[in-house]
Design a protein around this motif. Structure first.
Motif, PDB file in Angstrom:
ATOM      1  N   UNK A  46     -34.471   8.618  25.531  1.00 57.60           N
ATOM      2  CA  UNK A  46     -34.620   7.191  24.571  1.00 57.60           C
ATOM      3  C   UNK A  46     -33.096   6.529  24.773  1.00 57.60           C
ATOM      4  N   UNK A  47     -32.286   7.385  24.833  1.00 65.28           N
ATOM      5  CA  UNK A  47     -30.742   6.752  24.960  1.00 65.28           C
ATOM      6  C   UNK A  47     -30.665   5.903  26.101  1.00 65.28           C
ATOM      7  N   UNK A  48     -30.292   5.011  26.412  1.00 67.47           N
ATOM      8  CA  UNK A  48     -30.139   4.093  27.674  1.00 67.47           C
ATOM      9  C   UNK A  48     -28.672   4.216  28.050  1.00 67.47           C
ATOM     10  N   UNK A  49     -28.353   4.848  28.911  1.00 60.67           N
ATOM     11  CA  UNK A  49     -27.097   4.976  29.467  1.00 60.67           C
ATOM     12  C   UNK A  49     -26.381   3.662  30.092  1.00 60.67           C
ATOM     13  N   UNK A  50     -27.195   2.940  30.494  1.00 58.16           N
ATOM     14  CA  UNK A  50     -26.903   1.581  31.001  1.00 58.16           C
ATOM     15  C   UNK A  50     -27.058   0.217  29.935  1.00 58.16           C
ATOM     16  N   UNK A  51     -27.064   0.580  28.558  1.00 57.67           N
ATOM     17  CA  UNK A  51     -27.425  -0.321  27.767  1.00 57.67           C
ATOM     18  C   UNK A  51     -26.294  -1.624  27.824  1.00 57.67           C
ATOM     19  N   UNK A  52     -27.233  -2.823  27.930  1.00 64.19           N
ATOM     20  CA  UNK A  52     -26.165  -3.988  27.935  1.00 64.19           C
ATOM     21  C   UNK A  52     -25.865  -4.564  29.231  1.00 64.19           C
TER      22      UNK A  52
END
Length: 319
Positions: A204-210
């Motif tokens: 659920x953690x997006x390593x490419x957030x933003x």
């Protein structure tokens, strides 16, 4: 002699020897017969396979996919009458799934840097091949490698760019990028790539957030895309023969048609647009079968297709 200049000479000599000895190798791969511009090939940072492909995928029925939310993005594939959903937030961490169904071997790949999901048959010259993440990028796009020959493959180009199989192409499969809600409603018997694949990952953690909303690119590309669209504008791209065309989502929103006909290189096609899920696809106008198309960020599609035609809503008479 000044110690500084001695040290500098040692550094230059070391650099020369390294570059001379490994000029035709990068991240352990032989690129002596590279078929693309070397300036576009970069090391993404991690060693090969440090982003682990899923080689023994576990699928579950949709009833067990409580980890998915209705608006989660999935890559949808229908193969041998089986519907399969690949959650994007799982693909972000693995990028490649090597799978087989009814003795048909195939790969589903996803490049978070280009927003591109591409599926293809993985039987090459009659042999089933497995693919891994090379740790390299070409035009900021995923470069795969096959573990049998260690040839490098450009994802968007769908072609081997170095190694024994250089110049070989892949048989592509239509892949739909849509929401989980829309996919499961259209395919009630779908199977889903489980989030339990034997890896310790917070999916659920997006390593490419933003990254998707930023105009910044992590890695250089060979050419700058025209600024008439945002760098990461999503476009639906299709190739017909030697011609290509991009359907920017912003133009599809303005056109606001659930489907319309178009012609590319003499082929009549139907472009489908679902405004609620922002899903776009292309069908053959005669057979109504789903055609191979690619959802990509504008910069990525343009870099691989600099002569692409562009759909524009303000002039529908041209479509």
């Amino acid at each position: 002699m000044n110690k500084f200049f001695v040290s500098l000479q040692v550094i230059f000599l070391y650099s020369f020897l390294v570059n001379y000895s490994y000029a035709d190798r990068i991240n352990g791969f032989d690129i002596s017969n590279l078929t693309v511009d070397k300036k576009g090939l970069t090391h993404g940072g991690p060693p090969r396979d440090s982003i682990p492909s899923i080689d023994d995928p576990k699928f579950i029925r949709k009833e067990g996919a409580s980890f998915l939310k209705p608006d989660d993005i999935v890559l949808g594939l229908i193969i041998n009458n089986h519907a399969l959903a690949f959650p994007r937030h799982v693909m972000n961490w693995h990028e490649i799934v090597n799978a087989s169904i009814d003795e048909t071997n195939f790969v589903v790949s996803y490049c978070p840097l280009c927003g591109t999901g591409i599926a293809f048959l993985s039987t090459i010259d009659g042999e089933a091949s497995k693919f891994g993440v090379s740790g390299l990028l070409f035009n900021s796009d995923l470069v795969l490698y096959d573990r049998e020959t260690e040839s490098l493959w450009s994802q968007i180009e769908t072609k081997a760019i170095s190694g024994k199989l250089a110049g070989s192409t892949l048989t592509l499969l239509p892949l739909l990028v849509t929401t989980w809600d829309r996919w499961q409603k259209s395919n009630p018997k779908t199977l889903v790539l489980s989030n339990q694949q034997g890896f310790k990952r917070n999916y659920r953690h997006d390593p490419y957030s933003g990254y998707e909303t930023s105009s910044h690119l992590f890695f250089d590309v060979l050419r700058a895309a025209p600024k008439e669209f945002h760098t990461k504008e999503r476009v639906l791209g299709i190739r017909v023969g030697g011609d290509t065309k991009a359907y920017p989502f912003s133009e599809l929103r303005k056109y606001n048609q659930s489907y319309f006909t178009d012609t590319l290189n003499g082929k009549n096609i139907i472009v489908e647009w679902d405004a609620d899920s922002e899903t776009a696809s292309i069908r053959d106008a005669e057979t109504k079968s789903l055609l191979v198309s690619t959802v990509a960020y504008w910069f990525a599609w343009y870099n691989f297709n600099p002569k692409t035609q562009i759909f524009r809503a303000k002039n529908p008479a041209n479509h």
